[in-house]
Scaffold this motif. Structure first.
Motif, PDB file in Angstrom:
ATOM      1  N   GLU A  45       0.842  -1.204   0.000  1.00  0.00           N
ATOM      2  CA  GLU A  45       0.000   0.000   0.000  1.00  0.00           C
ATOM      3  C   GLU A  45       0.870   1.243   0.000  1.00  0.00           C
ATOM      4  OE1 GLU A  45      -2.338   0.825   3.473  1.00  0.00           O
ATOM      5  OE2 GLU A  45      -0.846  -0.031   4.834  1.00  0.00           O
ATOM      6  N   GLY A  46       0.355   2.288  -0.613  1.00  0.00           N
ATOM      7  CA  GLY A  46       1.054   3.557  -0.626  1.00  0.00           C
ATOM      8  C   GLY A  46       0.893   4.260   0.705  1.00  0.00           C
ATOM      9  N   VAL A  47       1.951   4.896   1.171  1.00  0.00           N
ATOM     10  CA  VAL A  47       1.942   5.605   2.450  1.00  0.00           C
ATOM     11  C   VAL A  47       1.964   7.117   2.220  1.00  0.00           C
ATOM     12  CG1 VAL A  47       3.196   5.992   4.605  1.00  0.00           C
ATOM     13  CG2 VAL A  47       3.096   3.690   3.598  1.00  0.00           C
ATOM     14  N   SER A  48       2.953   7.574   1.441  1.00  0.00           N
ATOM     15  CA  SER A  48       3.094   9.005   1.188  1.00  0.00           C
ATOM     16  C   SER A  48       4.032   9.201   0.019  1.00  0.00           C
ATOM     17  CB  SER A  48       3.644   9.710   2.430  1.00  0.00           C
ATOM     18  OG  SER A  48       3.763  11.099   2.204  1.00  0.00           O
ATOM     19  N   TYR A  57      -0.785  11.784   1.063  1.00  0.00           N
ATOM     20  CA  TYR A  57      -0.724  10.896   2.218  1.00  0.00           C
ATOM     21  C   TYR A  57      -1.906   9.936   2.191  1.00  0.00           C
ATOM     22  CZ  TYR A  57       2.625  14.135   4.358  1.00  0.00           C
ATOM     23  OH  TYR A  57       3.719  14.922   4.628  1.00  0.00           O
ATOM     24  N   ALA A  58      -1.668   8.709   2.585  1.00  0.00           N
ATOM     25  CA  ALA A  58      -2.768   7.770   2.796  1.00  0.00           C
ATOM     26  C   ALA A  58      -3.574   8.242   4.006  1.00  0.00           C
ATOM     27  CB  ALA A  58      -2.217   6.371   3.055  1.00  0.00           C
ATOM     28  N   LYS A  59      -4.875   7.967   3.985  1.00  0.00           N
ATOM     29  CA  LYS A  59      -5.746   8.403   5.081  1.00  0.00           C
ATOM     30  C   LYS A  59      -5.290   7.822   6.409  1.00  0.00           C
ATOM     31  CE  LYS A  59      -9.949   9.090   2.358  1.00  0.00           C
ATOM     32  NZ  LYS A  59     -11.348   8.638   2.128  1.00  0.00           N
ATOM     33  N   SER A  60      -4.752   6.608   6.370  1.00  0.00           N
ATOM     34  CA  SER A  60      -4.376   5.923   7.605  1.00  0.00           C
ATOM     35  C   SER A  60      -3.187   6.568   8.314  1.00  0.00           C
ATOM     36  CB  SER A  60      -4.058   4.459   7.304  1.00  0.00           C
ATOM     37  OG  SER A  60      -3.001   4.370   6.371  1.00  0.00           O
ATOM     38  N   LYS A  84       1.484   3.054  15.487  1.00  0.00           N
ATOM     39  CA  LYS A  84       0.524   2.065  15.956  1.00  0.00           C
ATOM     40  C   LYS A  84       0.989   0.667  15.541  1.00  0.00           C
ATOM     41  CE  LYS A  84      -3.224   5.340  15.046  1.00  0.00           C
ATOM     42  NZ  LYS A  84      -4.501   5.557  14.313  1.00  0.00           N
ATOM     43  N   PRO A  85       0.557  -0.356  16.230  1.00  0.00           N
ATOM     44  CA  PRO A  85       0.948  -1.721  15.817  1.00  0.00           C
ATOM     45  C   PRO A  85       0.596  -2.019  14.369  1.00  0.00           C
ATOM     46  CG  PRO A  85       0.020  -1.761  18.020  1.00  0.00           C
ATOM     47  CD  PRO A  85      -0.156  -0.364  17.517  1.00  0.00           C
ATOM     48  N   GLU A  86      -0.496  -1.448  13.876  1.00  0.00           N
ATOM     49  CA  GLU A  86      -0.891  -1.700  12.485  1.00  0.00           C
ATOM     50  C   GLU A  86       0.020  -1.018  11.468  1.00  0.00           C
ATOM     51  OE1 GLU A  86      -2.847  -0.593  14.982  1.00  0.00           O
ATOM     52  OE2 GLU A  86      -4.311   0.895  14.239  1.00  0.00           O
ATOM     53  N   ASP A  87       0.967  -0.200  11.939  1.00  0.00           N
ATOM     54  CA  ASP A  87       1.968   0.381  11.044  1.00  0.00           C
ATOM     55  C   ASP A  87       3.123  -0.587  10.792  1.00  0.00           C
ATOM     56  OD1 ASP A  87       1.464   3.492  12.742  1.00  0.00           O
ATOM     57  OD2 ASP A  87       0.707   2.937  10.760  1.00  0.00           O
TER      58      ASP A  87
END
Length: 127
Positions: A45-48, A57-60, A84-87
Motif C-alpha cells: 500500500e502507498g503511504v506518502s 498521504y494515505a488516510k491511515s 501504531k501496531p498496524e503500522d
C-alpha cells in the motif's frame, strides 16, 4: 538509479521513527518519490509521496506521518509519529518520472508500477 531505504527498527506504540530514502543516479527535482509498505499477508500500500511542492498521504497516516526532502543530499525522509501496531510492515521507497503515475500507484497499488524501487526496511511497532 538506485534507492536505499534505512531507519527501520523496533518501537513501542506511540513512539516515533524517521525513515530515510537515499536516491542516487537522478536528482530529486527530476522525479517523484514515494513511500510504500507491505505487512505480512497483505498487499503493498502507498503511504506518502512527494514531487516538488506536491504531497500525498494515505488516510491511515495523515496527521501522523510527514514526508520531506533534502534536495542537496538527495534524500527523502518519512517522519513517523504516534506509531501504531498496524503500522508494522516493510517500508519501501520508489521513484517515478511521472507524478500522476506515482499518485495512482500509491492510491491503487496493484496493476500499477513505478520506474524504480529500493529494498525495504522493517518497521515493527509493539503494543
Amino acid at each position: 538509479v538506485q534507492l536505499q531505504a534505512s531507519g527501520g527498527g523496533l518501537v513501542q506504540a506511540g513512539g516515533s521513527l524517521r525513515l530515510s530514502c537515499e536516491v542516487t543516479g537522478v536528482r530529486l527535482y527530476n522525479v517523484a518519490v514515494g513511500w510504500f509498505r507491505q505487512a505480512p499477508g497483505k498487499e503493498r500500500e502507498g503511504v506518502s509521496c512527494l514531487s516538488d511542492s506536491s504531497r500525498w498521504y494515505a488516510k491511515s497516516v495523515k496527521g501522523r506521518f510527514t514526508i520531506s526532502s533534502d534536495n542537496v543530499n538527495n534524500i527523502v525522509y518519512l517522519q513517523m509519529d504516534e506509531l501504531k501496531p498496524e503500522d508494522t510492515a516493510v517500508y519501501y521507497c520508489g521513484a517515478d518520472s511521472s507524478w500522476p503515475n506515482m499518485v495512482v500507484t500509491a492510491r491503487e497499488g496493484k496493476n500499477h508500477d513505478l520506474d524504480y524501487w529500493g529494498k525495504g526496511t522493517l518497521v515493527t511497532v509493539s503494543s
